[in-house]
Motif scaffolding. Sequence first.
Motif, PDB file in Angstrom:
ATOM      1  N   GLY A 120     -15.187   5.278  -4.172  1.00 64.18           N
ATOM      2  CA  GLY A 120     -15.314   6.597  -3.446  1.00 64.18           C
ATOM      3  C   GLY A 120     -15.703   5.657  -1.780  1.00 64.18           C
ATOM      4  O   GLY A 120     -15.862   6.162  -0.494  1.00 64.18           O
ATOM      5  N   LYS A 121     -15.928   4.361  -2.339  1.00 63.53           N
ATOM      6  CA  LYS A 121     -15.327   3.549  -0.423  1.00 63.53           C
ATOM      7  C   LYS A 121     -14.444   2.729  -0.660  1.00 63.53           C
ATOM      8  O   LYS A 121     -13.764   3.130  -0.796  1.00 63.53           O
ATOM      9  N   THR A 122     -13.868   2.546   0.992  1.00 60.82           N
ATOM     10  CA  THR A 122     -12.915   2.267   1.784  1.00 60.82           C
ATOM     11  C   THR A 122     -13.586   0.196   2.007  1.00 60.82           C
ATOM     12  O   THR A 122     -14.377   0.402   3.002  1.00 60.82           O
ATOM     13  N   LEU A 123     -13.199  -0.661   1.292  1.00 60.15           N
ATOM     14  CA  LEU A 123     -12.819  -1.703   1.926  1.00 60.15           C
ATOM     15  C   LEU A 123     -12.406  -2.777   2.575  1.00 60.15           C
ATOM     16  O   LEU A 123     -10.716  -2.592   3.036  1.00 60.15           O
ATOM     17  N   GLU A 181      -9.152  -1.340  -6.084  1.00 63.05           N
ATOM     18  CA  GLU A 181      -8.647  -0.113  -6.684  1.00 63.05           C
ATOM     19  C   GLU A 181      -9.229   1.094  -7.900  1.00 63.05           C
ATOM     20  O   GLU A 181      -8.883   1.715  -8.445  1.00 63.05           O
ATOM     21  N   HIS A 182      -8.970  -0.354  -8.847  1.00 60.02           N
ATOM     22  CA  HIS A 182      -9.299  -0.614 -10.599  1.00 60.02           C
ATOM     23  C   HIS A 182     -10.883   0.425 -10.472  1.00 60.02           C
ATOM     24  O   HIS A 182     -11.239   1.383 -11.409  1.00 60.02           O
ATOM     25  N   GLY A 183     -11.590  -0.050 -10.124  1.00 62.00           N
ATOM     26  CA  GLY A 183     -12.534   0.768  -9.756  1.00 62.00           C
ATOM     27  C   GLY A 183     -13.350   1.709  -9.118  1.00 62.00           C
ATOM     28  O   GLY A 183     -14.136   2.436  -8.463  1.00 62.00           O
ATOM     29  N   GLY A 184     -11.616   2.647  -8.074  1.00 63.34           N
ATOM     30  CA  GLY A 184     -11.774   3.544  -7.670  1.00 63.34           C
ATOM     31  C   GLY A 184     -12.522   3.461  -5.981  1.00 63.34           C
ATOM     32  O   GLY A 184     -12.408   4.610  -5.612  1.00 63.34           O
ATOM     33  N   GLY A 185     -11.850   2.346  -5.680  1.00 64.47           N
ATOM     34  CA  GLY A 185     -11.958   2.400  -4.320  1.00 64.47           C
ATOM     35  C   GLY A 185     -10.557   2.124  -3.422  1.00 64.47           C
ATOM     36  O   GLY A 185      -9.845   2.070  -3.987  1.00 64.47           O
ATOM     37  N   LYS A 186     -10.853   1.900  -2.406  1.00 63.14           N
ATOM     38  CA  LYS A 186      -9.579   1.988  -1.562  1.00 63.14           C
ATOM     39  C   LYS A 186      -9.579   0.468  -0.693  1.00 63.14           C
ATOM     40  O   LYS A 186     -10.639   0.351  -0.324  1.00 63.14           O
ATOM     41  N   VAL A 187      -8.450  -0.065  -0.437  1.00 57.84           N
ATOM     42  CA  VAL A 187      -8.326  -1.055   0.745  1.00 57.84           C
ATOM     43  C   VAL A 187      -7.854  -0.578   1.851  1.00 57.84           C
ATOM     44  O   VAL A 187      -6.219  -0.452   1.731  1.00 57.84           O
ATOM     45  N   SER A 188      -8.125  -0.940   3.249  1.00 60.75           N
ATOM     46  CA  SER A 188      -7.676  -0.906   4.159  1.00 60.75           C
ATOM     47  C   SER A 188      -7.069  -1.961   4.722  1.00 60.75           C
ATOM     48  O   SER A 188      -8.050  -2.745   5.019  1.00 60.75           O
ATOM     49  N   HIS A 222       0.705  -1.113   0.012  1.00 61.80           N
ATOM     50  CA  HIS A 222       0.148  -0.151   0.120  1.00 61.80           C
ATOM     51  C   HIS A 222       0.799   1.526  -0.012  1.00 61.80           C
ATOM     52  O   HIS A 222       0.350   2.129  -0.978  1.00 61.80           O
ATOM     53  N   VAL A 223       1.910   1.218   0.469  1.00 57.41           N
ATOM     54  CA  VAL A 223       3.471   2.584   0.593  1.00 57.41           C
ATOM     55  C   VAL A 223       3.528   2.743  -0.240  1.00 57.41           C
ATOM     56  O   VAL A 223       3.802   4.155  -1.013  1.00 57.41           O
ATOM     57  N   ALA A 224       4.131   1.645  -0.963  1.00 54.38           N
ATOM     58  CA  ALA A 224       4.779   1.647  -2.515  1.00 54.38           C
ATOM     59  C   ALA A 224       3.844   2.227  -3.671  1.00 54.38           C
ATOM     60  O   ALA A 224       4.448   3.222  -3.939  1.00 54.38           O
ATOM     61  N   LYS A 225       2.606   1.909  -3.193  1.00 51.84           N
ATOM     62  CA  LYS A 225       1.920   2.133  -4.464  1.00 51.84           C
ATOM     63  C   LYS A 225       1.686   4.278  -3.478  1.00 51.84           C
ATOM     64  O   LYS A 225       1.314   5.182  -4.768  1.00 51.84           O
ATOM     65  N   LEU A 226       1.069   4.125  -2.681  1.00 51.84           N
ATOM     66  CA  LEU A 226       1.388   5.718  -2.413  1.00 51.84           C
ATOM     67  C   LEU A 226       2.475   6.465  -3.152  1.00 51.84           C
ATOM     68  O   LEU A 226       2.435   7.614  -3.514  1.00 51.84           O
TER      69      LEU A 226
END
Length: 363
Positions: free
Chosen positions: A335-338, A356-363, A259-263
């Motif tokens: 716009g959602k976090t999953l 992530e491709h659909g515009g969401g975030k994964v926590s 996740h951090v690498a992607k940020l």
Amino acid sequence: EEVLTHYHTLQHRRESLPYEIDGAVVKVNAFDAQTALGVKTRSPRWAVAFKFEPLQATTKIMTIEIGVGRTGTLTPVAVMEPVNVGGVRVSRATLHNQDEIDRKDIRERDTVVIQRAGDVIPEVVEVLKDLRPADSVPYSIPDHCPVCESEAVRLPGQAAKRCVNVSCPARLKETVRHFASRNAMDIEGLGTKLVEQLVDRGLVSNPADLYVLDQNALAGLERMAEKSAANILDALERSKEVPADRFLFSLGIPLVGEHVAKLLLTAYGSIEELAKHDADELQKIHGIGPEVAQSVVAFFREQHNQKMVQRLLDAGVHPIPLEPAEAPSDSPFAGKTLVFTGALVMPRAEAKRLVEHGGGKVS
């Protein structure tokens, strides 16, 4: 009262028994009471271990040595005059980190009380300061790795110092294994046994060496023939085209997960650009704190790491820059976090990519 009486009787008999014990198990033996009490996730409520106080002994610390773990952590270890503790000859005990050394004021040549924590792991309980030599000085963990001489960094908020050189011999096998793993460079066939052989035979001294291996070198290893060697070389070639965030993750920088690498790579696009920035600039990225920022800066400041990254790029590894994905407007994830929990019908990495491709975030 009966349980306590029996416990104390056992404790007095402990030294005379022909085998080791570290306590008693107290158990409710009525089945109806067991049913009523029930069980927790890992253990029954109707049974409990009733441990003895750890046995202690006194000895002297001759010197403090530094061990380097697979993640680069420098761990101080007290080397002591051997002493018998509960039937076990003890001569070494971990001192954990600088904070623990300072808290107990542990120094070389100190006389100390030790015990086996949980009757297993040796630990220093206290220092007998009235027996301390007059010329004693406080102990500090060195600022350089004792194995490779690279800088040892203590990140803000962390207790341990770490060697930041990913090619350090003390860390090498784990570094290469991580580099080749599925969510990093995804080099198929490069498993633990093969990595151990490559490192032990001196064929690989850092991950960049993987890309100069030839068929003859691989075919000479145990359980490797020409066909399997060719498969490894093909997998290495395929791995050269890799998303930039997976390449950054493969480098094994402490605190830099997927996740951090992607940020980081979404913000800067390339490894070369990321390496130019200081910790203050990195912290301007949402989700990047001081510990992560300092870890990244320390990694790219280390010359061994700079050379390794350059060698990987020179060998033809091509990190593909990240481009912010345009999320479909009708995506249910936008716009959602999953959060994923339990078993999934697909690999978690694939599920994460879909979200992530659909515009969401994964926590």
